[in-house]
Scaffold this motif. Structure first.
Motif, PDB file in Angstrom:
ATOM      1  N   ASP A 375       0.834  -1.205   0.000  1.00 29.35           N
ATOM      2  CA  ASP A 375       0.000   0.000   0.000  1.00 29.35           C
ATOM      3  C   ASP A 375       0.872   1.261   0.000  1.00 29.35           C
ATOM      4  O   ASP A 375       0.563   2.248  -0.683  1.00 29.35           O
ATOM      5  N   LEU A 376       1.954   1.205   0.777  1.00 31.08           N
ATOM      6  CA  LEU A 376       2.870   2.342   0.831  1.00 31.08           C
ATOM      7  C   LEU A 376       3.510   2.577  -0.538  1.00 31.08           C
ATOM      8  O   LEU A 376       3.571   3.714  -1.025  1.00 31.08           O
ATOM      9  N   ALA A 377       3.956   1.511  -1.167  1.00 33.20           N
ATOM     10  CA  ALA A 377       4.591   1.639  -2.480  1.00 33.20           C
ATOM     11  C   ALA A 377       3.606   2.143  -3.527  1.00 33.20           C
ATOM     12  O   ALA A 377       3.992   2.840  -4.483  1.00 33.20           O
ATOM     13  N   ALA A 378       2.324   1.812  -3.354  1.00 31.51           N
ATOM     14  CA  ALA A 378       1.312   2.195  -4.345  1.00 31.51           C
ATOM     15  C   ALA A 378       1.044   3.694  -4.364  1.00 31.51           C
ATOM     16  O   ALA A 378       0.470   4.213  -5.337  1.00 31.51           O
ATOM     17  N   VAL A 379       1.455   4.409  -3.318  1.00 29.05           N
ATOM     18  CA  VAL A 379       1.227   5.860  -3.275  1.00 29.05           C
ATOM     19  C   VAL A 379       1.884   6.544  -4.472  1.00 29.05           C
ATOM     20  O   VAL A 379       1.361   7.529  -5.010  1.00 29.05           O
ATOM     21  N   LYS A 380       2.999   6.003  -4.911  1.00 30.11           N
ATOM     22  CA  LYS A 380       3.706   6.605  -6.044  1.00 30.11           C
ATOM     23  C   LYS A 380       2.816   6.668  -7.285  1.00 30.11           C
ATOM     24  O   LYS A 380       2.948   7.586  -8.109  1.00 30.11           O
ATOM     25  N   GLY A 381       1.886   5.725  -7.413  1.00 28.85           N
ATOM     26  CA  GLY A 381       1.044   5.653  -8.599  1.00 28.85           C
ATOM     27  C   GLY A 381       0.084   6.811  -8.749  1.00 28.85           C
ATOM     28  O   GLY A 381      -0.376   7.097  -9.861  1.00 28.85           O
ATOM     29  N   TYR A 382      -0.269   7.480  -7.664  1.00 33.04           N
ATOM     30  CA  TYR A 382      -1.194   8.616  -7.780  1.00 33.04           C
ATOM     31  C   TYR A 382      -0.577   9.917  -7.247  1.00 33.04           C
ATOM     32  O   TYR A 382      -1.287  10.863  -6.887  1.00 33.04           O
ATOM     33  N   LEU A 383       0.766   9.938  -7.201  1.00 33.30           N
ATOM     34  CA  LEU A 383       1.450  11.141  -6.740  1.00 33.30           C
ATOM     35  C   LEU A 383       1.509  12.176  -7.859  1.00 33.30           C
ATOM     36  O   LEU A 383       2.336  12.102  -8.771  1.00 33.30           O
ATOM     37  N   VAL A 384       0.602  13.126  -7.797  1.00 36.21           N
ATOM     38  CA  VAL A 384       0.578  14.256  -8.726  1.00 36.21           C
ATOM     39  C   VAL A 384       0.427  15.525  -7.904  1.00 36.21           C
ATOM     40  O   VAL A 384       0.076  15.483  -6.721  1.00 36.21           O
ATOM     41  N   ARG A 385       0.683  16.660  -8.534  1.00 41.66           N
ATOM     42  CA  ARG A 385       0.709  17.922  -7.793  1.00 41.66           C
ATOM     43  C   ARG A 385      -0.601  18.209  -7.072  1.00 41.66           C
ATOM     44  O   ARG A 385      -0.607  18.673  -5.929  1.00 41.66           O
ATOM     45  N   ASP A 386      -1.728  17.916  -7.694  1.00 41.88           N
ATOM     46  CA  ASP A 386      -3.018  18.226  -7.077  1.00 41.88           C
ATOM     47  C   ASP A 386      -3.326  17.342  -5.872  1.00 41.88           C
ATOM     48  O   ASP A 386      -4.203  17.669  -5.069  1.00 41.88           O
TER      49      ASP A 386
END
Length: 632
Positions: A375-386
């Motif tokens: 789950d922690l690693a998956a954060v990268k998948g939706y890391l956008v400025r907004d």
């Protein structure tokens, strides 16, 4: 890396606080400038360090710039002289330097030398400081002002100094002290030069506001003052009372406080004169501040006035009060210490290593890892400025949950290590994204908490005690690469084994920050940081925490050709010296260690051939510098 010559001002505000003494060269290096030689070139501070290194003088070191000290003394005296001429004031200015502010011989000697053309004197607050003052050939009109608690020995020496032509003023702090002065005067048969310290009711603002007003430690109230005046009349010594001392405060941030306190001091001066005291000198004490931040505002670490304005307000206020009372203008005295010496010294040290709170990449999630690692690693998948705040919240939540599972034994050490590495990688990406979008509010505060730690070769407690004790701010900047955008933010940790040994408040162009913009450490050369305006109090107040002693000290003078002259070098304390400060005899330490080595040889746990190596290492250490020494 892209270079930008305006970066230093945008980030560090060097031009704002540097007073023209400290600037940044086109090459992105901190430079020193002699204001008395405006046509001369500036000199690179890293260049000075390189030269000193070639001479065997290493960091950390305290660098004193004699040219800066001379400039401040000239500036203060000229500002008073100009104000006196403009106002039509009919008495001179006679400044004194409080020795307590910097008691080092190299500093005091030069203050006396540079101050001689202006009849600049010294202030002594103790017997040792009076001994220092009397060891200097002051000009015939210069003063030695004696403040503080005085016993008969102190008073006797002060009165006897008059026989050598010293204008030594004994400032009476209490009725009891007046009695001691009367007794010693009768014993010696020499008229003293007396003053009285009046406690003003006006309280100034700023960090040292308790040094002024009703609750200030020194000085007499009106009742005590009149008792002393009456007693001096009774003893036939009222003719000796020539000076009134009224301490305005310390590091006064607001010039209006200066004017109000000066006005109150004048009221006492007028009334004491009417009581029969033949006052001729008005000592307005300390108060002239230093603008550490360059903000030019009334705050703990800044001031809202210039030296010229300070002097003008003082001269105008006294002139008006005396003219109104139809009294002769008194000789004006101030005890400006901080403003005279602060700018002349800087602490320079190298960064030893870093603790970085991010990572360039993340490991792969293992098949048997807990699902929260994925789950922690998956954060990268939706890391956008907004969604940057959301991603930070999620990453922090998953990391904290995994830490809780580790403490309960559900997650093993390798899983936890992978999770931490993934979190640090996300932190790096979030930091980079935030830097490009100027985060505000909670995210900005949270990212400051994961600033890097730059471990530096100095002791906060020895060299910057006021930073630790009273949250004093000093300008701190990298000495090089200032035309290259910093790629990291850090707090500074010193070399002591103490969690308080850190600096986490910094002066930047846009205000006070909990972290300092810095660069990734270069691999081929040292990365130096400088702490500026440390000439007041820091050297004397420093302590031996973890037995880190005085650093190397170098005094230089800036030349017109852009070079410098090495005027004095004082090697930093050796381990042997600091051991003696805490009552260890270094010879006894060597003897005790030798005995242990010989016993170990007798027991067979150490070879006889190792004795020379062990004893050599011990002796080398005991004779070495207390700070980290880079391999040569």
């Amino acid at each position: 890396m892209k270079q930008d010559h305006d970066l230093s001002e945008k980030i560090y505000g060097v031009d704002r606080w540097g007073k023209g003494l400290i600037t940044v060269s086109p090459e992105g290096e901190i430079s020193l400038n002699d204001p008395a030689q405006k046509s001369s070139g500036s000199i690179s501070l890293p260049g000075i360090l390189h030269d000193l290194e070639q001479r065997g003088i290493s960091t950390p070191l305290l660098l004193r710039v004699s040219s800066f000290l001379e400039n401040e003394i000239r500036h203060l005296n000229k500002s008073f002289t100009d104000a006196i001429e403009r106002v039509g004031y009919k008495a001179p200015y006679r400044g004194v330097f409080p020795i307590k502010v910097n008691q080092q011989a190299q500093v005091v000697d030069r203050i006396v030398e540079f101050g001689r053309p202006y009849d600049f004197g010294l202030e002594a607050g103790s017997k040792p400081e009076l001994v220092i003052a009397m060891a200097h050939r002051l000009s015939k009109d210069a003063l030695i002002v004696c403040n503080g608690v005085k016993d008969a020995e102190f008073i006797r020496l002060a009165i006897l100094s008059r026989r050598l032509g010293f204008n030594t003023v004994i400032v009476l702090e209490s009725p009891k002290e007046a009695e001691t002065v009367i007794e010693v005067t009768r014993e010696l048969g020499i008229d003293p030069f007396l003053g009285v310290r009046v406690k003003l009711t006006n309280q100034i603002g700023g960090k040292w506001q308790e040094s002024s007003g009703d609750r200030s430690t020194f000085g007499m109230n009106t009742d005590q003052l009149l008792r002393v005046v009456d007693r001096l009349k009774e003893a036939g010594l009222i003719h000796c009372l020539k000076l009134q001392h009224s301490h305005l405060g310390s590091q006064v941030p607001d010039v209006n406080d200066v004017r109000r306190a000066t006005s109150e001091a004048c009221r006492y001066f007028v009334e004491l004169t009417r009581e029969g005291a033949p006052l001729s000198h008005l000592d307005l004490g300390g108060g002239l501040g230093v603008d550490y931040t360059g903000e030019k505002r009334s705050s703990d670490n800044s001031i809202n006035y210039t030296v010229e304005e300070y002097c003008a307000n003082m001269v105008e206020t006294v002139a008006y009060a005396m003219d109104e009372a139809k009294l002769a203008h008194p000789v004006l005295v101030t005890e400006s210490g901080r403003a005279v010496v602060a700018t002349s010294s800087m602490l320079v040290f190298d960064v030893l290593e870093t603790t970085l709170y991010d990572a360039p990449d993340a490991p792969e999630v293992a098949m048997d890892d807990h699902h929260l690692v994925a789950d922690l690693a998956a954060v990268k998948g939706y890391l956008v400025r907004d969604r940057i705040q959301e991603c930070w919240n999620d990453a922090t939540f998953y990391r904290d949950e995994l830490r809780a599972l580790f403490r309960r034994g559900v997650v093993d050490l390798r899983q936890m290590a992978r999770a931490e590495r993934i979190y640090l990688s996300l932190t790096a990406q979030i930091k980079a994204m935030a830097a490009a979008s100027d985060p505000v509010g909670e995210l900005e505060e949270q990212l400051e908490k994961v600033a890097d730690v730059y471990h530096c070769n100095f002791s906060l407690f020895q060299s910057l005690p006021d930073v630790w004790a009273i949250d004093q701010l000093h300008p701190i900047v990298p000495l090089q690469m200032l035309n290259v955008k910093p790629d990291r933010r850090a707090i500074l940790s010193d070399i002591t084994c103490d969690s308080d040994g850190k600096v986490d408040q910094f002066i930047l162009a846009d205000g006070i920050s909990p972290s300092l913009p810095v660069h990734s450490l270069p691999e081929d050369r040292p990365y130096y940081l400088g702490v500026f305006f440390v000439g007041a109090y820091q050297e004397t107040l420093g302590d031996l925490h973890n037995l880190f002693g005085d650093t190397n000290v170098v005094t230089i003078d800036l030349r017109a050709d852009g070079g410098f002259d090495l005027l004095h070098e004082q090697e930093g304390d050796t381990i042997s010296e600091v051991l003696s400060y805490v009552e260890f005899d270094p010879a006894d330490c060597v003897a005790a260690f030798r005995k242990m080595v010989d016993e170990a040889i007798s027991e067979g746990s150490v070879k006889a051939s190792e004795r020379k190596i062990l004893m050599g290492a011990y002796r080398d250490s005991i004779n070495g510098y207390t700070y980290y020494e880079q391999p040569r």
